[in-house]
Design an enzyme around this catalytic site. Structure first.
Site, mmCIF file in Angstrom:
data_model
loop_
_atom_site.group_PDB
_atom_site.id
_atom_site.type_symbol
_atom_site.label_atom_id
_atom_site.label_comp_id
_atom_site.label_asym_id
_atom_site.label_seq_id
_atom_site.Cartn_x
_atom_site.Cartn_y
_atom_site.Cartn_z
ATOM 1 N N VAL A 112 10.803 -6.305 -27.163
ATOM 2 C CA VAL A 112 11.055 -7.600 -26.522
ATOM 3 C C VAL A 112 11.837 -8.415 -27.544
ATOM 4 O O VAL A 112 11.255 -9.147 -28.326
ATOM 5 C CB VAL A 112 9.746 -8.332 -26.151
ATOM 6 C CG1 VAL A 112 10.057 -9.620 -25.393
ATOM 7 C CG2 VAL A 112 8.813 -7.453 -25.369
ATOM 8 N N ASP A 113 13.135 -8.210 -27.575
ATOM 9 C CA ASP A 113 13.977 -8.837 -28.604
ATOM 10 C C ASP A 113 13.506 -8.475 -30.004
ATOM 11 O O ASP A 113 13.797 -9.176 -30.954
ATOM 12 C CB ASP A 113 14.002 -10.365 -28.474
ATOM 13 C CG ASP A 113 14.678 -10.850 -27.228
ATOM 14 O OD1 ASP A 113 15.457 -10.079 -26.651
ATOM 15 O OD2 ASP A 113 14.442 -12.001 -26.841
#
Length: 156
Positions: A112-113
């Site tokens: 997630v990023d």
């Protein structure tokens, strides 16, 4: 307020089609506060450096919740409810564990990023939408009000 997984698609962990374009853009330099775009840039061309044995990427889109009208002009929607990175990771973890139970996944990594991957290309290839003029993934039903998360897995 929690996010739920609203759309899922799976794509083979093959070479990324937009890597050369990405490198051409960042090679001209980026502002200092965007230095993360250059850091580990070579990892963005594939998945072996991120998780050896990656065969597929499960791409997930999570609709961002509405937020009060009073915040609308001051905050981007994705930051109105705290750290979406933690929220998305929290939602994807039980899903990844289900993949282990039902599909023989032995190793996975949630991104997630948090990893240098070209998540928008993956989302489009997985059928989650198209890239809009705003450079965001536009889901056909959810629009651009989504955050993306990926699960790298070791099965086809």
């Amino acid at each position: 307020m929690t996010y739920q997984i609203d759309a899922i698609g799976v794509v083979s962990a093959t070479s990324l089609l937009t890597y050369d374009q990405y490198m051409a853009i960042v090679s001209h330099g980026v502002p200092e506060n965007l230095g993360y775009l250059v850091k580990n840039a070579a990892c963005r061309c594939g998945f072996e450096a991120l998780m050896p044995g990656t065969k597929s990427v499960v791409c997930c889109a999570l609709r961002m919740p509405e937020f009060p009208e009073v915040l609308r002009p001051y905050l981007a929607r994705f930051c109105a409810f705290g750290d979406y990175h933690a929220i998305v990771r929290e939602r994807l973890t039980p899903f990844a564990e289900k993949l282990c139970q039902h599909y023989g996944v032995q190793n996975y990594r949630i991104c997630v990023d948090s990893a240098p991957i070209l998540e928008r290309e993956l989302a489009v290839r997985a059928g989650l939408g198209k890239i809009g003029h705003n450079r965001m993934v536009i889901h056909p039903e959810l629009g651009s009000y989504v955050v993306l998360g990926e699960i790298l897995v070791d099965v086809d």
